[in-house]
Write a protein that holds these residues in place. Structure first.
Motif, short mmCIF file in Angstrom:
data_model
loop_
_atom_site.label_atom_id
_atom_site.label_comp_id
_atom_site.label_asym_id
_atom_site.label_seq_id
_atom_site.Cartn_x
_atom_site.Cartn_y
_atom_site.Cartn_z
N GLU A 132 42.17 29.33 43.53
CA GLU A 132 42.37 28.97 44.93
C GLU A 132 41.17 28.20 45.48
O GLU A 132 41.33 27.22 46.22
CB GLU A 132 42.60 30.24 45.76
N ALA A 133 39.96 28.64 45.11
CA ALA A 133 38.76 27.94 45.56
C ALA A 133 38.68 26.54 44.96
O ALA A 133 38.27 25.58 45.64
CB ALA A 133 37.52 28.75 45.20
N VAL A 134 39.08 26.41 43.71
CA VAL A 134 39.10 25.09 43.07
C VAL A 134 40.08 24.16 43.78
O VAL A 134 39.78 22.99 44.04
CB VAL A 134 39.47 25.21 41.57
N ALA A 135 41.26 24.67 44.12
CA ALA A 135 42.26 23.85 44.81
C ALA A 135 41.72 23.35 46.14
O ALA A 135 41.92 22.18 46.51
CB ALA A 135 43.54 24.65 45.01
N ALA A 180 39.27 30.15 34.41
CA ALA A 180 39.99 29.91 35.66
C ALA A 180 39.63 28.56 36.25
O ALA A 180 40.49 27.87 36.82
CB ALA A 180 39.68 31.03 36.66
N LEU A 181 38.38 28.13 36.15
CA LEU A 181 37.98 26.80 36.61
C LEU A 181 38.73 25.73 35.84
O LEU A 181 39.26 24.78 36.44
CB LEU A 181 36.47 26.61 36.45
N ARG A 182 38.79 25.87 34.54
CA ARG A 182 39.47 24.89 33.71
C ARG A 182 40.95 24.80 34.10
O ARG A 182 41.51 23.71 34.27
CB ARG A 182 39.31 25.26 32.24
N GLU A 183 41.59 25.95 34.26
CA GLU A 183 43.01 25.96 34.63
C GLU A 183 43.20 25.43 36.05
O GLU A 183 44.18 24.74 36.34
CB GLU A 183 43.56 27.38 34.51
N GLY A 184 42.25 25.74 36.93
CA GLY A 184 42.35 25.27 38.30
C GLY A 184 42.25 23.77 38.41
O GLY A 184 43.01 23.14 39.16
N PHE A 185 41.31 23.17 37.68
CA PHE A 185 41.20 21.71 37.70
C PHE A 185 42.45 21.05 37.12
O PHE A 185 42.91 20.03 37.64
CB PHE A 185 39.96 21.27 36.90
N ALA A 186 42.99 21.63 36.07
CA ALA A 186 44.20 21.06 35.47
C ALA A 186 45.37 21.14 36.45
O ALA A 186 46.13 20.18 36.62
CB ALA A 186 44.54 21.79 34.18
N THR A 204 26.87 36.18 38.89
CA THR A 204 26.11 37.42 38.96
C THR A 204 26.91 38.46 39.73
O THR A 204 28.14 38.42 39.75
CB THR A 204 24.72 37.19 39.58
N GLU A 205 26.24 39.39 40.38
CA GLU A 205 26.91 40.55 40.98
C GLU A 205 28.03 40.16 41.94
O GLU A 205 29.13 40.73 41.89
CB GLU A 205 25.88 41.42 41.71
N GLU A 206 27.77 39.19 42.81
CA GLU A 206 28.79 38.79 43.79
C GLU A 206 30.01 38.19 43.11
O GLU A 206 31.13 38.31 43.60
CB GLU A 206 28.20 37.78 44.77
N GLY A 207 29.80 37.55 41.97
CA GLY A 207 30.91 36.92 41.27
C GLY A 207 31.85 37.88 40.60
O GLY A 207 33.00 37.52 40.28
N LEU A 208 31.42 39.12 40.39
CA LEU A 208 32.27 40.11 39.73
C LEU A 208 33.51 40.43 40.55
O LEU A 208 34.52 40.91 40.00
CB LEU A 208 31.49 41.39 39.43
N ASP A 209 33.46 40.20 41.85
CA ASP A 209 34.61 40.49 42.72
C ASP A 209 35.68 39.40 42.65
O ASP A 209 36.79 39.60 43.15
CB ASP A 209 34.15 40.65 44.17
N TRP A 210 35.37 38.26 42.07
CA TRP A 210 36.32 37.15 42.03
C TRP A 210 37.33 37.38 40.91
O TRP A 210 36.96 37.58 39.74
CB TRP A 210 35.60 35.83 41.75
N THR A 211 38.61 37.32 41.24
CA THR A 211 39.65 37.31 40.21
C THR A 211 39.87 35.87 39.75
O THR A 211 39.40 34.91 40.39
CB THR A 211 40.96 37.87 40.74
N ALA A 212 40.61 35.71 38.66
CA ALA A 212 40.94 34.36 38.21
C ALA A 212 41.70 33.60 39.27
O ALA A 212 41.47 32.40 39.49
CB ALA A 212 41.74 34.43 36.91
N ASP A 213 42.59 34.28 39.98
CA ASP A 213 43.34 33.62 41.06
C ASP A 213 42.43 33.19 42.20
O ASP A 213 42.63 32.12 42.80
CB ASP A 213 44.44 34.55 41.58
N ASP A 214 41.42 34.01 42.51
CA ASP A 214 40.46 33.63 43.55
C ASP A 214 39.76 32.32 43.17
O ASP A 214 39.56 31.43 44.01
CB ASP A 214 39.40 34.72 43.73
N VAL A 215 39.37 32.22 41.91
CA VAL A 215 38.68 31.02 41.44
C VAL A 215 39.61 29.81 41.55
O VAL A 215 39.21 28.74 42.05
CB VAL A 215 38.21 31.19 39.98
N ALA A 263 45.20 21.22 39.63
CA ALA A 263 44.95 20.34 40.77
C ALA A 263 45.18 18.87 40.43
O ALA A 263 45.12 18.01 41.31
CB ALA A 263 43.53 20.54 41.28
N GLY A 264 45.40 18.58 39.17
CA GLY A 264 45.73 17.22 38.77
C GLY A 264 44.56 16.28 38.66
O GLY A 264 44.75 15.05 38.75
N LEU A 265 43.35 16.79 38.45
CA LEU A 265 42.22 15.89 38.26
C LEU A 265 42.41 15.08 36.98
O LEU A 265 42.89 15.61 35.98
CB LEU A 265 40.92 16.69 38.16
#
Length: 381
Positions: A370-373, A286-292, A357-368, A294-296
């Motif tokens: 959105e945060a990257v954007a 999701a990070l890789r797709e998010g950066f792409a 870790t545990e807190e990250g399990l709640d993140w969906t790919a879309d959440d990631v 976002a046009g970096l």
């Protein structure tokens, strides 16, 4: 403001932002208030120790219980508790040098003793290091087999943290161990983060540790303990290591808080690590797709498919620019996506480490994404 004062200010901001974050991929124990952590440890202690159990004295009691559990998990004859991994590995390799008659240790130039221990192997323990490879990966069997000078021990850091938490394939690991054996060298695993390697290898801890003569493991890096480490291996070497631990100043009067927190980590965190590794791969994609999206102009997630629940992200900006963007996002949106950035490589290129870790399990790919954007929006274009 001096450079040191600026760094302290940034560190204080980062700690406050992490404590105040409503969403984060990893909530470090370093960001939990002291009294809260002590209270939690006291409340959970009865899960791993008896209500009337006495505190330890010079390594007995709960410390001995921890040693027995580590030896069992790793399939070794015995284990010994150390206050630090730096001390544990110096002692292990010093003991092996005495037995092999060769004080030369083959390891990677990005291994922890080479980068983060102030040349302790040489300055304190009289060991000499050589490097079968300087590629950003563990050495291959051919490189070990064909290295032009003798060495008494081959040290393998699994995973190799400063190269991106990377691991070899299982067959490659078996081959490199066999190559060391052909040279009559012992094999020592720097397993500070060995606990999370089982998904990548598809093997249990006992089988992975079984490749090596000795294994060091940490209790605070992945298991979220307070501190401490263990060295596991043949009983005779472990008993020798106990004596060297005393000589190195590691025979502490009492260590029960660290031992209790380690046992709790083995009970609660260790079984969760495979889920963290699996979700780290979702986050990385999701990070890789998010950066792409976002046009970096350039970005890199390394490894592309993480080998553990930790990996690197690289971006073409100065570290202070990325730090400010990360902190601004955390302070204003309460989403803590990235921690500290480090200048690495050519000028203008920086890297950070991502831990899921545990807190990250709640993140969906879309959440990631959105945060990257939101993060990229804060970067100069």
């Amino acid at each position: 403001m001096t450079a040191n004062e600026a760094e302290q200010d940034t560190r204080a901001r980062r700690s406050a932002a992490a404590r105040g974050a409503a969403r984060t991929l990893h909530r470090s124990p370093l960001h939990i208030p002291l009294t809260e952590r002590l209270s939690a440890l006291a409340a959970a202690a009865p899960e791993v120790v008896g209500a009337d159990e006495a505190t330890d004295i010079y390594g007995d009691g709960v410390v001995a219980t921890l040693e027995e559990e580590v030896a069992r998990l790793l399939g070794k004859e015995a284990a010994v508790f150390f206050p630090t991994g730096t001390m544990a590995q110096q002692v292990a390799l010093r003991c092996w040098a005495g037995r092999t008659g060769n004080a030369t240790v083959a390891l990677h130039p990005k291994a922890h003793p080479e980068l983060h221990e102030g040349d302790a192997f040489t300055a304190v323990s009289g060991l000499r290091t050589v490097h079968p490879t300087d590629e950003p990966r563990l050495p291959m069997a051919g490189e070990v087999r064909e290295f032009p000078e003798p060495f008494g021990a081959l040290m393998l850091e699994l995973p190799l943290r400063d190269a991106g938490f990377v691991l070899p394939d299982w067959e490659e690991l078996e081959a490199v161990v066999e190559a060391a054996r052909e040279r009559d060298a012992v094999v020592h695993i720097d397993g500070a983060r060995l606990w999370e390697c089982t998904p990548h290898f598809g093997r249990p801890l006992r089988e992975i540790a079984g490749l090596a003569d000795t294994v060091y493991v940490s209790f605070y890096k992945s298991l979220e303990g307070l501190s401490g480490a263990a060295l596991a291996g043949p009983r005779t070497l472990v008993e020798e290591a106990r004596m060297w631990r005393h000589r190195y100043g590691g025979q502490l009067f009492q260590q029960f808080p660290a031992a209790v927190s380690a046992l709790l980590g083995l009970k609660h965190v260790l079984p969760r690590l495979p889920a963290y590794v699996a979700h780290a791969r979702v986050v990385a994609e999701a990070l890789r797709e998010g950066f792409a999206a976002a046009g970096l102009p350039w970005s890199r997630v390394h490894p592309g498919r993480p080998h553990t629940h930790q990996f690197q992200v690289w971006l073409p900006y100065a570290s202070e620019v990325l730090d400010e963007a990360s902190l601004g996002q955390a302070e204003e949106t309460k989403t803590f996506l990235f921690g500290r950035w480090f200048a690495d490589g050519p000028p203008g290129l920086s890297a950070t480490e991502v831990t899921v870790t545990e807190e990250g399990l709640d993140w969906t790919a879309d959440d990631v994404k959105e945060a990257v954007a939101e993060f990229v929006r804060r970067l100069p274009r």
